[in-house]
Enzyme design. Structure first.
Site, PDB file in Angstrom:
ATOM      1  N   ASP A 167      -6.188  18.233 -16.189  1.00  0.00           N
ATOM      2  CA  ASP A 167      -6.448  16.855 -16.594  1.00  0.00           C
ATOM      3  C   ASP A 167      -5.972  16.753 -18.044  1.00  0.00           C
ATOM      4  O   ASP A 167      -6.592  17.311 -18.953  1.00  0.00           O
ATOM      5  CB  ASP A 167      -7.942  16.546 -16.467  1.00  0.00           C
ATOM      6  CG  ASP A 167      -8.287  15.118 -16.884  1.00  0.00           C
ATOM      7  OD1 ASP A 167      -7.520  14.531 -17.678  1.00  0.00           O
ATOM      8  OD2 ASP A 167      -9.324  14.599 -16.443  1.00  0.00           O
ATOM      9  N   ARG A 180       0.845  -1.202   0.000  1.00  0.00           N
ATOM     10  CA  ARG A 180       0.000   0.000   0.000  1.00  0.00           C
ATOM     11  C   ARG A 180       0.877   1.248   0.000  1.00  0.00           C
ATOM     12  O   ARG A 180       0.475   2.304  -0.486  1.00  0.00           O
ATOM     13  CB  ARG A 180      -0.967   0.002   1.189  1.00  0.00           C
ATOM     14  CG  ARG A 180      -1.863   1.241   1.246  1.00  0.00           C
ATOM     15  CD  ARG A 180      -3.183   1.021   1.987  1.00  0.00           C
ATOM     16  NE  ARG A 180      -3.011   0.351   3.260  1.00  0.00           N
ATOM     17  CZ  ARG A 180      -2.512   0.905   4.371  1.00  0.00           C
ATOM     18  NH1 ARG A 180      -2.125   2.173   4.357  1.00  0.00           N
ATOM     19  NH2 ARG A 180      -2.386   0.210   5.473  1.00  0.00           N
ATOM     20  N   TYR A 213     -15.008  16.156 -17.558  1.00  0.00           N
ATOM     21  CA  TYR A 213     -15.285  14.723 -17.645  1.00  0.00           C
ATOM     22  C   TYR A 213     -16.410  14.395 -16.651  1.00  0.00           C
ATOM     23  O   TYR A 213     -16.407  14.918 -15.519  1.00  0.00           O
ATOM     24  CB  TYR A 213     -14.006  13.952 -17.296  1.00  0.00           C
ATOM     25  CG  TYR A 213     -14.228  12.470 -17.189  1.00  0.00           C
ATOM     26  CD1 TYR A 213     -14.435  11.696 -18.324  1.00  0.00           C
ATOM     27  CD2 TYR A 213     -14.261  11.837 -15.949  1.00  0.00           C
ATOM     28  CE1 TYR A 213     -14.659  10.340 -18.223  1.00  0.00           C
ATOM     29  CE2 TYR A 213     -14.486  10.481 -15.845  1.00  0.00           C
ATOM     30  CZ  TYR A 213     -14.693   9.741 -16.985  1.00  0.00           C
ATOM     31  OH  TYR A 213     -14.928   8.393 -16.877  1.00  0.00           O
ATOM     32  N   LYS A 260      -6.672   5.486 -20.527  1.00  0.00           N
ATOM     33  CA  LYS A 260      -6.826   5.930 -21.912  1.00  0.00           C
ATOM     34  C   LYS A 260      -5.510   5.698 -22.674  1.00  0.00           C
ATOM     35  O   LYS A 260      -5.093   4.573 -22.778  1.00  0.00           O
ATOM     36  CB  LYS A 260      -7.296   7.384 -21.920  1.00  0.00           C
ATOM     37  CG  LYS A 260      -8.468   7.644 -20.935  1.00  0.00           C
ATOM     38  CD  LYS A 260      -9.753   6.900 -21.285  1.00  0.00           C
ATOM     39  CE  LYS A 260     -10.766   6.845 -20.153  1.00  0.00           C
ATOM     40  NZ  LYS A 260     -11.180   8.120 -19.619  1.00  0.00           N
TER      41      LYS A 260
HETATM   42  C1  LIG Z   1     -11.691   8.547 -18.346  1.00  0.00           C
HETATM   43  C2  LIG Z   1     -11.376   9.897 -17.857  1.00  0.00           C
HETATM   44  C3  LIG Z   1     -11.258  10.162 -16.476  1.00  0.00           C
HETATM   45  C4  LIG Z   1     -11.510   9.124 -15.411  1.00  0.00           C
HETATM   46  O1  LIG Z   1     -10.566   8.096 -15.430  1.00  0.00           O
HETATM   47  P1  LIG Z   1     -10.862   6.583 -14.963  1.00  0.00           P
HETATM   48  O2  LIG Z   1      -9.584   5.907 -15.255  1.00  0.00           O
HETATM   49  O3  LIG Z   1     -12.032   6.077 -15.739  1.00  0.00           O
HETATM   50  O4  LIG Z   1     -11.172   6.636 -13.498  1.00  0.00           O
HETATM   51  C5  LIG Z   1     -10.912  11.454 -16.110  1.00  0.00           C
HETATM   52  N1  LIG Z   1     -10.716  12.442 -17.019  1.00  0.00           N
HETATM   53  C6  LIG Z   1     -10.846  12.218 -18.332  1.00  0.00           C
HETATM   54  C7  LIG Z   1     -10.622  13.351 -19.295  1.00  0.00           C
HETATM   55  C8  LIG Z   1     -11.179  10.953 -18.802  1.00  0.00           C
HETATM   56  O5  LIG Z   1     -11.311  10.754 -20.120  1.00  0.00           O
END
Ligand SMILES: *Cc1c(COP(=O)(O)O)cnc(C)c1O
Length: 433
Positions: free
Chosen positions: A204, A68, A121, A229
């Site tokens: 982000d 952890r 998002y 992604k």
């Molecule tokens: C998918 C996504 C998230 C969230 O990520 P997870 O891995 O699904 O928790 C946050 N910001 C953007 C722009 C995303 O495309």
């Protein structure tokens, strides 16, 4: 070695030595919850550093304690991710949402104001509007085109300018590809810093990163990723990351230790594997997307294409931001078909190669309908304001052969039933009534 190696070279070796693991060329999966100390003294020393009871010695390595807190797959992944953004430190998580929520919880306090770009998002939007607000944090949004003066005005008018804690942005915005100027957000944040408390700028960077946009270089303090992604890139893993200066990331890691939302060894290992082909995949995806976007723009069933690669100097500020901030137009193409939901659904239902699924940045192409899928939770008025129309399709372009992809997109577009604009209602100008 004297040579300054590029990240794509270092993805195969950085942070790992075969002699640590019986000569294994690849870093193994350290599927263990705990690590044996050689002596009690060593265990004591590891805990002193891990719990911040004393500074780590110059030559001292952080000892492995418990998965952890730390694990080789997690730490080597962090070392390699740092290279793309030239970040001092990185913390990896079991999802993008856990990276985002942990960073926001760490840096915001009850009574603070959080300023966010729109649209966000869906998961982040729910978290800031329905979770952070329960902890007494006020959230205000701004549209991507907002100028520096407009941002200053929003903060002044909130009556909470002395409590601005963070500016949180997504650029390019999902699903519209609208751009936010990171340097402008930095300059606005600087105006409201006070008494030694810096207003943080968090970006982000999932849509562009970590290859095509490096927010830290434009003045951001924190960069966040859904590693699900592009970084993972094969639609087979959920993960996240937060990068920035050591001082900030140490705090994020401490909260991660106590929330327990760190990445698992196996997930970390999968991402190490993904990183070896990150640049190759992303370059091919963008190359395909550029061809697809140009052809979509000429198709008679398509009303408008939203793609960074189609911006021209006539687009003014957006074009300038794109040239300054991004090194590629990316692989996310949004477009409106002529018509509305019926026509958009007809297109999606006829796709044969492109999968009808949410998510993005993967080897396979994915298409979805933001208005009823990823952005279903956005209110009607906001959807209109953000440009999320019923005719909008979001396409994440993969690494397939571009002619196969175009064949699929074209046949699905051709099957859209002919759309007739409703006859315009005769409107009498008030002067004539
Ligand atoms: C998918 C996504 C998230 C969230 O990520 P997870 O891995 O699904 O928790 C946050 N910001 C953007 C722009 C995303 O495309």
């Amino acid at each position: 070695m004297k040579r300054d190696l590029k990240p794509e070279t270092l993805m195969m070796s950085h942070g790992y030595r075969p002699e640590w693991s019986e000569g294994a060329v690849k870093c193994p999966i350290f599927q263990t919850s705990t690590f044996a100390f050689r002596t009690a003294e060593e265990g004591k020393a590891f805990f002193e550093v891990a719990y911040g009871l004393r500074e780590k010695g110059a030559k001292e390595r952080t000892g492995l304690i418990y998965s952890r807190l730390n694990n080789p797959d997690m730490e080597i992944l962090e070392e390699r991710l740092k290279l793309w953004d030239k970040a001092e430190a990185c913390a990896v998580f079991e999802s993008g949402m856990s990276a985002i929520s942990t960073a926001l919880f760490e840096f915001l306090r009850p009574g603070d104001l959080l300023l966010c770009s729109n649209p966000l998002y869906g998961g982040t939007s729910h978290f800031v509007h329905h979770v952070l607000t329960k902890f007494g944090i006020e959230v205000l949004g701004f549209s991507p085109g907002a100028s520096r003066e407009e941002l200053l005005q929003i903060v002044e008018a909130s009556g909470k300018k002395d409590r601005l804690g963070m500016i949180y942005i997504e650029t390019p915005a999902n699903p519209t590809n609208d751009l936010v100027d990171i340097a402008v957000c930095r300059s606005v944040a600087n105006v409201f810093g006070r008494n030694g408390r810096q207003v943080l700028v968090a970006v982000d960077n999932t849509y562009m990163g970590p290859i095509w946009q490096h927010p830290l270089r434009h003045g951001a303090d924190l960069v966040l990723y859904s590693a699900t992604k592009y970084i993972g890139g094969h639609s087979d893993v959920i993960a996240g990351a937060c990068l920035g200066p050591t001082e900030l990331i140490s705090r994020v890691k401490t909260l991660r230790t106590f929330l327990g939302n760190m990445i698992a060894p196996h997930t970390g290992w999968l991402l190490l594997r993904s990183l070896e082909t990150l640049k190759l995949r992303m370059e091919k995806q963008s190359e395909n997307a550029q061809v697809i976007a140009r052809r979509l723009a000429r198709h008679p069933k398509v009303a408008k294409v939203h793609y960074l690669g189609l911006l021209t100097p006539e687009d003014g500020e957006a074009y300038e931001i794109y040239r300054r901030q991004c090194s590629s137009p990316g692989a996310m193409v949004s477009f409106e078909v002529k018509g509305g939901e019926k026509e958009a659904f007809s297109f999606l239902n006829h796709l044969k190669i492109v999968k009808l699924a949410v998510s993005l940045g993967s080897t396979e192409s994915l298409a979805q309908h933001p208005a009823t899928m990823t952005h279903a939770g956005v209110g009607h008025a906001e959807k209109i304001a953000f440009g999320i129309s019923d005719a909008l399709i979001r396409l994440s372009v993969g690494v397939e052969h571009v002619e196969d992809l175009w064949w699929d997109l074209e046949q699905a577009l051709d099957k859209i039933p002919e759309h007739r604009e409703p006859a315009p209602e005769v409107m009498l100008s008030p002067n004539y009534v």
